[in-house]
Design a protein around this motif. Structure first.
Motif, PDB file in Angstrom:
ATOM      1  N   LYS A 132       0.868  -1.174   0.000  1.00  0.00           N
ATOM      2  CA  LYS A 132       0.000   0.000   0.000  1.00  0.00           C
ATOM      3  C   LYS A 132       0.909   1.230   0.000  1.00  0.00           C
ATOM      4  CE  LYS A 132      -1.777  -1.493   3.744  1.00  0.00           C
ATOM      5  NZ  LYS A 132      -2.458  -1.737   5.007  1.00  0.00           N
ATOM      6  N   PRO A 133       0.386   2.371  -0.346  1.00  0.00           N
ATOM      7  CA  PRO A 133       1.221   3.572  -0.366  1.00  0.00           C
ATOM      8  C   PRO A 133       1.886   3.882   0.980  1.00  0.00           C
ATOM      9  CG  PRO A 133      -0.810   3.989  -1.528  1.00  0.00           C
ATOM     10  CD  PRO A 133      -0.958   2.628  -0.878  1.00  0.00           C
ATOM     11  N   ASP A 134       1.261   3.464   2.083  1.00  0.00           N
ATOM     12  CA  ASP A 134       1.837   3.746   3.402  1.00  0.00           C
ATOM     13  C   ASP A 134       2.421   2.498   4.072  1.00  0.00           C
ATOM     14  OD1 ASP A 134      -0.584   2.460   3.839  1.00  0.00           O
ATOM     15  OD2 ASP A 134      -1.172   3.755   5.498  1.00  0.00           O
ATOM     16  N   SER A 135       2.699   1.459   3.298  1.00  0.00           N
ATOM     17  CA  SER A 135       3.234   0.214   3.870  1.00  0.00           C
ATOM     18  C   SER A 135       4.598   0.429   4.510  1.00  0.00           C
ATOM     19  CB  SER A 135       3.360  -0.875   2.798  1.00  0.00           C
ATOM     20  OG  SER A 135       2.119  -1.435   2.495  1.00  0.00           O
ATOM     21  N   GLU A 136       4.849  -0.358   5.549  1.00  0.00           N
ATOM     22  CA  GLU A 136       6.142  -0.397   6.229  1.00  0.00           C
ATOM     23  C   GLU A 136       6.744  -1.767   5.924  1.00  0.00           C
ATOM     24  OE1 GLU A 136       7.620   1.924   8.295  1.00  0.00           O
ATOM     25  OE2 GLU A 136       6.013   3.369   7.998  1.00  0.00           O
TER      26      GLU A 136
END
Length: 89
Positions: free
Chosen positions: A75-79
């Motif tokens: 996802k765009p904010d994945s870690e």
């Protein structure tokens, strides 16, 4: 953009800073990191391009399912966390 983190073990071997990179899959994100820090590649991937046996990659707290192609979706904010497995006694 996804953020890729490396453990201190890898950082002792070569430059392994936290990197915010573009990528829709784990492979794309890792390739973006390796473009900036090429020496990291050999610590993370084997000569066939698969995640090394003693390396574990987590996305948002879950180990990736596809160690060969790293096709797990980000996802765009994945870690993304890349760490060496510890073994021994």
């Amino acid at each position: 953009m996804p953020t890729v983190h490396f453990t201190a073990n890898l950082a002792r071997q070569t430059a392994a800073p936290v990197c915010e990179v573009a990528g829709a899959t784990v492979r794309e994100a890792l390739q973006a990191v390796f473009a900036r820090h090429p020496a990291l590649r050999s610590y993370v991937l084997d000569d066939q391009g698969a995640v090394r046996q003693h390396v574990v990659v987590f996305v948002d707290g879950t180990a990736i399912a596809d160690r060969r192609q790293q096709a797990d979706v980000l996802k765009p904010d994945s870690e993304v966390f890349v760490m060496q497995s510890l073994s021994g006694g």
